[in-house]
Design an enzyme around this catalytic site. Structure first.
Site, PDB file in Angstrom:
ATOM      1  N   LYS A  80       0.839  -1.207   0.000  1.00 24.55           N
ATOM      2  CA  LYS A  80       0.000   0.000   0.000  1.00 24.55           C
ATOM      3  C   LYS A  80       0.874   1.258   0.000  1.00 24.55           C
ATOM      4  CE  LYS A  80      -3.742  -2.620   1.063  1.00 24.55           C
ATOM      5  NZ  LYS A  80      -4.681  -3.145   0.089  1.00 24.55           N
TER       6      LYS A  80
HETATM    7  C1  LIG Z   1      -5.603  -4.188   0.877  1.00 25.64           C
HETATM    8  C2  LIG Z   1      -7.085  -4.072   0.803  1.00 25.64           C
HETATM    9  C3  LIG Z   1      -7.913  -4.510   1.839  1.00 25.64           C
HETATM   10  C4  LIG Z   1      -7.467  -5.322   3.029  1.00 25.64           C
HETATM   11  O1  LIG Z   1      -6.397  -4.903   3.723  1.00 25.64           O
HETATM   12  P1  LIG Z   1      -5.521  -5.941   4.577  1.00 25.64           P
HETATM   13  O2  LIG Z   1      -4.766  -5.018   5.468  1.00 25.64           O
HETATM   14  O3  LIG Z   1      -4.663  -6.704   3.645  1.00 25.64           O
HETATM   15  O4  LIG Z   1      -6.445  -6.814   5.356  1.00 25.64           O
HETATM   16  C5  LIG Z   1      -9.282  -4.279   1.736  1.00 25.64           C
HETATM   17  N1  LIG Z   1      -9.811  -3.713   0.650  1.00 25.64           N
HETATM   18  C6  LIG Z   1      -9.053  -3.298  -0.383  1.00 25.64           C
HETATM   19  C7  LIG Z   1      -9.715  -2.658  -1.547  1.00 25.64           C
HETATM   20  C8  LIG Z   1      -7.664  -3.496  -0.351  1.00 25.64           C
HETATM   21  O5  LIG Z   1      -6.921  -3.110  -1.394  1.00 25.64           O
END
Ligand SMILES: *Cc1c(COP(=O)(O)O)cnc(C)c1O
Length: 370
Positions: free
Chosen positions: A180
């Protein structure tokens, strides 16, 4: 191999992690709290509660919206699977509404058409960091008495008509997995202006404890969705560096736009006038007559990582078992069969980007179906 993603961890992260390790307070300590406060300040909400992942944050937001067995939750099929799974965790049914073919975000008209007497909430995703039409979705929700939860996991720092994602009156969930815009290793955050909702997230993520009660007093069924302070230390450093991290990603995206725009058969990510994308991934769209599998095989062979992105949630094996099929969501299925994520991170070099562009051009050229 040019990787798909890589976190940007610097000296400040090391300093703060060391501070936490030396303090001996590894959970529920002051650094975790500083991370939450810095994050709330950045996003512009009154509260921010750290949780162990974005998925955990979505689960708690759905639970606190009062979603339960028999309810329906409308969401996008063109997203990461967690934005639908969070409804299943509470015994509710995710209902998919189709997306806009240009922005890849939920089509508000499709959302409205999916409403039934059982609909309880909408999980509005800001996919690939481009804000969805949150004003239209909020208006639909208000007309029908529904809750809105924003899945902002990919949209930290994005602006909708000048306003930061997270400040549109709904709980918003951010995520910090290493691919991210910022990372804590694993982690997430729920932002809100509503003090009661913030207290709810804090209690449910901490085994159902109340804020003022005894450590061994559990007011309700909770979870252990806490974020530890070592992760919080990484997060605090990353928030301090967010302007720099986001600017680096935007500059990389701008360079890709310039060098990929003229490749025949490749469409670069959409821009929406008046909105500002926060760059999470760089996803190119291939012409329907280009064989994406052939393109991917050739890129991989030439040392360029890539990924079909995103696969439609309703066509995942687990969702097919629940009765979903091809043809249900034609726009999503068409987009998801043609989109391709390219190597994208703040510290990718211009030379690496030029390699990606040259290899992509050659791979597409060699992969027309005709
Ligand atoms: C990364 C992501 C999540 C979940 O995040 P995690 O920290 O991996 O549980 C949820 N929704 C979207 C759209 C994402 O890109």
């Amino acid at each position: 191999m040019i990787p798909l993603a890589r976190p940007d961890i610097g000296q400040r992260e090391e300093e703060l992690v060391l501070e936490v390790l030396r303090s001996g307070v590894l959970s529920l300590g002051p650094v975790g709290r500083r991370f939450e406060q810095a994050f709330a300040t950045f996003v512009g909400t009154r509260h921010a509660a750290a949780v162990s992942s974005g998925t955990a944050g979505l689960h708690l937001a759905v639970r606190l919206a009062g979603v339960g067995p028999g309810d329906e939750v409308i969401t996008s099929p063109f997203s990461f699977v967690a934005s639908a799974n969070c409804a299943l965790y509470e015994g509710a049914t995710p209902v998919f509404a189709d997306i806009d073919p240009v922005t890849f975000n939920l089509d508000p008209a499709a959302v409205e058409a999916a409403i039934t007497p059982r609909t309880r909430a909408i999980v509005a995703v800001h996919i690939f960091g481009l804000p969805c039409d949150i004003e239209a979705i909020n208006a639909i929700a208000a007309r029908h008495g529904l809750a809105v939860i924003e899945d902002a996991a990919e949209a930290l720092g994005a602006r909708r008509r000048g306003r930061l994602v997270g400040t549109h009156g709904n709980p918003a969930v951010f995520a910090f997995y290493p691919n991210k815009q910022m990372t804590t290793g694993e982690g997430g955050m729920v932002t809100t202006d509503d003090a009661a909702l913030d207290a709810g997230v804090r209690s449910l993520s901490n085994q159902g404890r109340s804020d003022d009660g005894d450590w061994l007093e559990h007011d309700r069924l909770g979870f252990n969705y806490r974020l530890d302070d070592v992760s919080g230390a990484i997060g605090l450093a990353q928030v301090e560096r967010l302007p720099e991290l986001l600017a680096a990603r935007a500059a990389v995206a701008g360079r890709y736009d310039a060098i990929l725009a003229d490749i025949e058969g490749v469409t670069i990510p959409a821009a929406v006038e008046g909105d500002e994308r926060s760059w999470f991934v760089y996803v190119a769209e291939l012409h329907s007559e280009v064989d994406r599998n052939a393109v991917m095989a050739r890129l991989q062979e030439r040392g360029v990582a890539c990924k079909p992105y995103l696969p439609a949630i309703h066509l995942q094996p687990f969702y097919r078992e629940r009765g979903h099929r091809e043809g249900e969501l034609p726009v999503c299925e068409s987009v998801s069969a043609r989109t391709l994520a390219l190597p994208f991170f703040g510290k990718i070099t211009t030379a690496q980007q030029e390699t990606v562009a040259a290899e992509l051009a050659a791979a597409v050229e060699a992969s027309w179906r005709s």
